[in-house]
Design a protein around this motif. Structure first.
Motif, PDB file in Angstrom:
ATOM      1  N   SER A 139     -18.841 -15.201  36.506  1.00  0.00           N
ATOM      2  CA  SER A 139     -18.373 -16.116  37.490  1.00  0.00           C
ATOM      3  C   SER A 139     -19.585 -15.999  38.388  1.00  0.00           C
ATOM      4  N   LYS A 140     -19.839 -16.870  39.387  1.00  0.00           N
ATOM      5  CA  LYS A 140     -21.102 -16.817  40.172  1.00  0.00           C
ATOM      6  C   LYS A 140     -21.070 -15.639  40.889  1.00  0.00           C
ATOM      7  N   PHE A 141     -19.967 -14.893  41.444  1.00  0.00           N
ATOM      8  CA  PHE A 141     -20.241 -13.648  42.077  1.00  0.00           C
ATOM      9  C   PHE A 141     -20.826 -12.647  41.099  1.00  0.00           C
ATOM     10  N   GLN A 142     -20.336 -12.705  39.949  1.00  0.00           N
ATOM     11  CA  GLN A 142     -20.653 -11.624  38.942  1.00  0.00           C
ATOM     12  C   GLN A 142     -22.247 -11.963  38.550  1.00  0.00           C
ATOM     13  N   GLU A 143     -22.608 -13.120  38.301  1.00  0.00           N
ATOM     14  CA  GLU A 143     -23.987 -13.511  38.021  1.00  0.00           C
ATOM     15  C   GLU A 143     -25.192 -13.037  39.044  1.00  0.00           C
ATOM     16  N   ILE A 144     -24.393 -13.041  40.359  1.00  0.00           N
ATOM     17  CA  ILE A 144     -25.410 -12.669  41.542  1.00  0.00           C
ATOM     18  C   ILE A 144     -25.912 -11.183  41.193  1.00  0.00           C
ATOM     19  N   CYS A 145     -24.714 -10.240  40.939  1.00  0.00           N
ATOM     20  CA  CYS A 145     -25.009  -8.892  40.675  1.00  0.00           C
ATOM     21  C   CYS A 145     -25.755  -8.715  39.500  1.00  0.00           C
ATOM     22  N   SER A 146     -25.448  -9.265  38.250  1.00  0.00           N
ATOM     23  CA  SER A 146     -26.075  -9.249  36.922  1.00  0.00           C
ATOM     24  C   SER A 146     -27.564  -9.603  37.094  1.00  0.00           C
ATOM     25  N   GLY A 198     -15.366  -6.571  36.106  1.00  0.00           N
ATOM     26  CA  GLY A 198     -16.016  -6.936  34.870  1.00  0.00           C
ATOM     27  C   GLY A 198     -17.402  -6.237  35.103  1.00  0.00           C
ATOM     28  N   LYS A 199     -17.433  -4.970  35.380  1.00  0.00           N
ATOM     29  CA  LYS A 199     -18.657  -4.385  35.464  1.00  0.00           C
ATOM     30  C   LYS A 199     -19.516  -4.341  34.156  1.00  0.00           C
ATOM     31  N   THR A 200     -18.815  -4.103  33.139  1.00  0.00           N
ATOM     32  CA  THR A 200     -19.346  -4.111  31.776  1.00  0.00           C
ATOM     33  C   THR A 200     -19.988  -5.401  31.316  1.00  0.00           C
ATOM     34  N   GLU A 201     -19.340  -6.492  31.721  1.00  0.00           N
ATOM     35  CA  GLU A 201     -19.710  -7.978  31.340  1.00  0.00           C
ATOM     36  C   GLU A 201     -21.231  -8.205  32.097  1.00  0.00           C
ATOM     37  N   MET A 202     -21.073  -7.681  33.371  1.00  0.00           N
ATOM     38  CA  MET A 202     -22.194  -7.891  34.326  1.00  0.00           C
ATOM     39  C   MET A 202     -23.435  -7.008  33.735  1.00  0.00           C
ATOM     40  N   LEU A 203     -23.236  -6.064  32.935  1.00  0.00           N
ATOM     41  CA  LEU A 203     -24.532  -5.245  32.290  1.00  0.00           C
ATOM     42  C   LEU A 203     -24.868  -6.118  30.986  1.00  0.00           C
ATOM     43  N   PHE A 204     -24.444  -7.060  30.437  1.00  0.00           N
ATOM     44  CA  PHE A 204     -24.591  -7.536  29.158  1.00  0.00           C
ATOM     45  C   PHE A 204     -26.175  -7.958  29.463  1.00  0.00           C
ATOM     46  N   LYS A 205     -26.448  -8.950  30.335  1.00  0.00           N
ATOM     47  CA  LYS A 205     -27.658  -9.391  30.481  1.00  0.00           C
ATOM     48  C   LYS A 205     -28.689  -8.572  30.809  1.00  0.00           C
ATOM     49  N   PRO A 206     -28.596  -7.695  31.688  1.00  0.00           N
ATOM     50  CA  PRO A 206     -29.619  -6.575  32.002  1.00  0.00           C
ATOM     51  C   PRO A 206     -30.043  -5.873  30.806  1.00  0.00           C
ATOM     52  N   ILE A 207     -28.774  -5.428  29.854  1.00  0.00           N
ATOM     53  CA  ILE A 207     -29.304  -4.513  28.725  1.00  0.00           C
ATOM     54  C   ILE A 207     -30.025  -5.555  27.992  1.00  0.00           C
ATOM     55  N   ALA A 208     -29.713  -6.704  27.814  1.00  0.00           N
ATOM     56  CA  ALA A 208     -30.471  -7.687  26.808  1.00  0.00           C
ATOM     57  C   ALA A 208     -31.857  -7.617  27.086  1.00  0.00           C
ATOM     58  N   GLU A 209     -31.997  -7.722  28.483  1.00  0.00           N
ATOM     59  CA  GLU A 209     -33.429  -7.746  28.874  1.00  0.00           C
ATOM     60  C   GLU A 209     -33.951  -6.477  28.676  1.00  0.00           C
ATOM     61  N   SER A 227     -25.964  -3.246  44.549  1.00  0.00           N
ATOM     62  CA  SER A 227     -25.133  -4.529  44.227  1.00  0.00           C
ATOM     63  C   SER A 227     -23.771  -4.141  44.477  1.00  0.00           C
ATOM     64  N   TYR A 228     -23.136  -5.423  45.321  1.00  0.00           N
ATOM     65  CA  TYR A 228     -21.666  -4.791  45.458  1.00  0.00           C
ATOM     66  C   TYR A 228     -20.903  -6.233  45.408  1.00  0.00           C
ATOM     67  N   LEU A 229     -19.666  -5.794  44.855  1.00  0.00           N
ATOM     68  CA  LEU A 229     -18.787  -6.862  44.388  1.00  0.00           C
ATOM     69  C   LEU A 229     -17.471  -6.468  44.627  1.00  0.00           C
ATOM     70  N   PRO A 230     -16.790  -6.851  45.891  1.00  0.00           N
ATOM     71  CA  PRO A 230     -15.397  -6.342  46.011  1.00  0.00           C
ATOM     72  C   PRO A 230     -14.192  -7.496  45.593  1.00  0.00           C
ATOM     73  N   MET A 231     -14.564  -7.928  44.523  1.00  0.00           N
ATOM     74  CA  MET A 231     -13.493  -8.931  43.865  1.00  0.00           C
ATOM     75  C   MET A 231     -13.460  -8.690  42.390  1.00  0.00           C
ATOM     76  N   ARG A 232     -12.177  -8.939  41.823  1.00  0.00           N
ATOM     77  CA  ARG A 232     -12.008  -8.739  40.441  1.00  0.00           C
ATOM     78  C   ARG A 232     -12.628 -10.030  39.780  1.00  0.00           C
ATOM     79  N   PHE A 233     -12.739  -9.980  38.444  1.00  0.00           N
ATOM     80  CA  PHE A 233     -13.334 -10.959  37.677  1.00  0.00           C
ATOM     81  C   PHE A 233     -12.767 -12.214  37.606  1.00  0.00           C
TER      82      PHE A 233
END
Length: 445
Positions: free
Chosen positions: A100-107, A129-140, A261-267
């Motif tokens: 989501s756009k909110f998850q993308e910001i944190c990622s 969706g913390k795990t999904e937000m990690l995927f791109k940083p881990i890939a980097e 990074s702060y996200l007070p919302m579910r995916f």
């Protein structure tokens, strides 16, 4: 000993193994440092009295980390220097999901700190969706030939994380390590492990991610904090994940010692299910008589009729079987369930049966308060006013509900004899997060 397989490891060897001294890429340490009245273990950092650590012939061992195998004055610790020698792969990230756009910001914020010698906190509600937000940083990180570890204090969390990471990084060699894992250690670029396993590493990881950083047994544990500092490289990036930051993390945030990074919302962007408190007059006394309070029975029958899975949390292991007896007597014989706790030798199998829907319910302790996902469930906390439940634990427990798009809501029922501060604070925290999430949606959409 295959040194290529031991890069970044802290290996216990017998002092008699003189051949290791000739290798150029190793460092050798005293396993146990002996003082006048005490000894210090260089694997776990713990200090023990000589009396407690004594072995024959004036030798000593560390009783603090004996679960990892004995280390004594008869041993040295050998560190094989990490060389980041990994095979090249054609496709690093094989996850085709969308944030989501909110998850993308944190990622993106996490991507920007990869390779920097810093500490960062991803503070996101349960189900964000913390795990999904990690995927791109881990890939980097993997793209930069960095070695990465994702670790958690809980075995159940590691067991849930691993298959998701395995699917997201199919071509990357990886391993799952914990006290019950069946695969023998081998050198991989991506490691998923419990925090205790970090005691076996030294300056191994360029990126170290600690999930559920506020969970027992990690929080306020000097041994595991020592292990964290030891396992990460001096130039490494340390990332913490949590939905309920500890007081220590809150202080770091306030002092500006850690970026966030702060996200007070579910995916799925729906509100967190709120806590409903039901008061009883000695619910445990009823259970000891083989009965259930009518309020408890009402919810169990409702969930049975709706065909939904559910969790029942209790304060103490000793309560599990008695609670199971009375619940079993109330429900139809076709409704299958079981008990599970930290020391249960069939714990992994039982949790898997719940995932497979072979069980309709599990009766558990705080061991399942976090890190496990069962879609479309309801839950009941018996004795939520008991002192064993912290505010953060109650929030985490409530967070098991409403985690799927197909059913983003559900019942979160706290059974209490008293209305305690911790229960009130858990309710207020969820209400606060829902308000913050609403403002975020309205402000950006």
């Amino acid at each position: 000993m295959d040194f290529n397989e031991m890069a970044g490891r802290l290996v216990v060897v017998d002092k008699s193994e003189e051949k290791i001294m000739s290798s150029d890429n190793i460092e050798i340490y005293q396993a146990i440092k002996v003082f006048k009245n005490k000894i210090k273990c260089n694997r776990c950092g713990k200090v023990t009295t000589k009396e407690r650590a004594k072995l024959p012939y004036d030798n000593y061992y560390c009783p603090k980390c004996i679960v990892l195998g004995r280390v004594s004055t008869l041993n040295n610790l050998v560190h094989v220097i990490e060389d980041n020698h990994f095979n090249k792969v054609d496709e690093i990230l094989t996850w085709d999901g969308k944030l989501s756009k909110f998850q993308e910001i944190c990622s993106n914020e996490l991507i920007n700190i990869i390779g920097k010698n810093t500490e960062h906190l991803l503070w996101a509600v349960t189900g964000a969706g913390k795990t999904e937000m990690l995927f791109k940083p881990i890939a980097e990180a993997l793209r930069k030939k960095f070695r990465v570890a994702i670790t958690s204090p809980r075995v159940d969390v590691c067991n849930e994380l691993y298959p998701r990471l395995d699917k997201a990084f199919k071509e990357i060699d990886k391993i799952l390590l914990h006290g019950r894992s069946e695969e023998a250690y081998r050198y991989t670029q991506l490691v998923v492990c419990t925090t205790h396993q970090l005691l076996k590493f030294k300056e191994a990881f360029d990126v170290l991610i600690i999930d559920e950083v506020d969970a027992f047994p990690y929080v306020n544990n000097k041994e595991l904090l020592f292990a964290t500092k030891q396992a990460i490289k001096k130039t490494g990036t340390l990332i913490y994940l949590t939905a309920t930051p500890s007081n220590e993390l809150a202080k770091k945030i306030k002092r500006g010692n850690i970026s966030i990074s702060y996200l007070p919302m579910r995916f799925h962007q729906n509100a967190l299910p709120t806590i409903k408190v039901e008061f009883t007059n000695n619910w445990w006394g009823f259970i000891l008589q083989g009965k259930l309070d009518t309020k408890i029975k009402k919810y169990l029958k409702k969930w049975e009729q709706n065909g939904k899975q559910f969790l029942v949390f209790v304060p103490h292991v000793a309560m599990l079987n008695k609670v199971r007896e009375v619940i079993k007597a109330v429900l139809a014989s076709k409704i299958k369930g079981d008990t599970v706790h930290a020391a249960d030798e069939y714990r992994i199998e039982k949790v898997q049966k719940m995932r497979n829907k072979e069980y309709t319910y599990l009766i558990t302790t705080t061991i399942l308060e976090r890190g496990v996902t069962f879609p479309e469930i309801d839950l009941l906390v018996l004795g939520a006013d008991n002192s064993v439940f912290s505010t953060s634990a109650l929030v985490q427990i409530a967070g098991r509900v409403g985690r799927s798009v197909s059913r983003p809501d559900g019942d979160v029922i706290f059974i209490c004899d008293r209305y305690t501060r911790k229960v009130k604070d858990a309710q207020k925290q969820i209400e606060f997060l829902n308000k913050k999430a609403k403002k975020l949606r309205e402000g950006i959409s």
